[in-house]
Design an enzyme around this catalytic site. Structure first.
Site, PDB file in Angstrom:
ATOM      1  N   GLU A 115       0.841  -1.198   0.000  1.00  0.00           N
ATOM      2  CA  GLU A 115       0.000   0.000   0.000  1.00  0.00           C
ATOM      3  C   GLU A 115       0.883   1.257   0.000  1.00  0.00           C
ATOM      4  OE1 GLU A 115      -3.928  -0.283   2.244  1.00  0.00           O
ATOM      5  OE2 GLU A 115      -2.654  -1.599   3.458  1.00  0.00           O
ATOM      6  N   GLU A 135      -4.365  -9.235   2.822  1.00  0.00           N
ATOM      7  CA  GLU A 135      -5.137  -8.953   4.035  1.00  0.00           C
ATOM      8  C   GLU A 135      -6.353  -9.863   4.208  1.00  0.00           C
ATOM      9  OE1 GLU A 135      -2.917  -5.078   3.323  1.00  0.00           O
ATOM     10  OE2 GLU A 135      -3.740  -6.734   2.139  1.00  0.00           O
TER      11      GLU A 135
END
Length: 263
Positions: A115, A135
């Protein structure tokens, strides 16, 4: 002990994630240091280019579990939206920099670390690098800008597949999906390629680079008519630069060299 390290080589600043013993996992202190570093870089006009690197065998394994558990515990007494905003804002501070940011990736770059890399302007990886947003394996989703930026980089269908499956990608595949701008051979070649890119960017007009970055970001969030108008507004400002005409000879030389070196 500091978890980041900022090095200067002329106009190029290299910001290192410096927890090699923890695979540069991103804990609360490291994230805070990143935010402080971006604030310092933003205030220093002598810095023309920023490079992100990871010390040791990997760029970063992602979020440190201590940060994740800390967020979960704090959210019991504070609004989650407030905590979430603070995490996202650290990466937003990087995107707001007027200087171009290059992420140099090697080894692995997973979860929150990817990210982070997605918030950079240019991503270059060694061919051994593995990237992704796993995730979903923990019952979570990428929420530090990763979902939004993955959709913009790869398109919604591909981003949806990657986020829902948590599939990890080798560098060449990530490049094919539009998540990396370039892949180089062995990790030893990465430093040389990054140096060449950064040196080139440092030679260009800081005003033009900063406004080009802002224009592209604004265009991604605007309709066509607004974006077209923004192009004119930015160009008008740049045409008022007092040294603009003096750049023409070097600009022509640059184009000639790039034509000969086109890939």
């Amino acid at each position: 002990m500091s978890r980041t390290r900022l090095e200067r080589t002329d106009a190029i600043a290299t910001l290192w994630l410096d927890r090699p013993d923890k695979r540069n996992a991103m804990d609360a202190e490291l994230v805070k240091e990143l935010g402080d570093a971006f604030d310092a870089i933003a205030a220093d006009r002598s810095i023309r280019v920023v490079v992100l690197r990871g010390a040791g065998p990997v760029f970063s394994s992602g979020i440190d579990h201590s940060l994740l558990t800390g967020v979960m515990q704090t959210s019991r007494t504070q609004p989650f939206a407030h905590i979430h905003h603070q995490l996202q804002d650290t990466f937003h501070r990087m995107t707001r920099l007027q200087q171009p940011v290059i992420a140099a990736l090697h080894g692995v770059c997973l979860g929150m670390a990817f990210e982070f890399a997605l918030a950079a302007d240019i991503r270059i990886a060694s061919e051994d690098c593995v990237v992704g947003l796993p995730e979903i394996a923990f019952g979570l989703v990428p929420d530090v800008g990763g979902t939004t930026r993955l959709v913009r980089a790869a398109g919604e269908p591909r981003a949806r597949e990657l986020i829902m499956t948590g599939r990890l990608l080798k560098a060449r595949t990530a490049e094919r999906y539009g998540l990396l701008h370039e892949v180089v051979g062995p990790a030893d070649d990465l430093a040389a390629r990054i140096s060449k890119r950064a040196t080139h960017l440092a030679s260009l007009s800081p005003a033009a680079l900063g406004l080009a970055k802002t224009l592209c970001q604004a265009s991604a969030d605007s309709g066509g008519a607004t974006s077209f108008r923004l192009e004119g507004v930015v160009q008008e400002a740049l045409m008022m630069q007092p040294d603009l005409l003096t750049r023409f000879p070097s600009g022509l030389a640059f184009i000639k060299a790039m034509v000969a070196d086109a890939e």
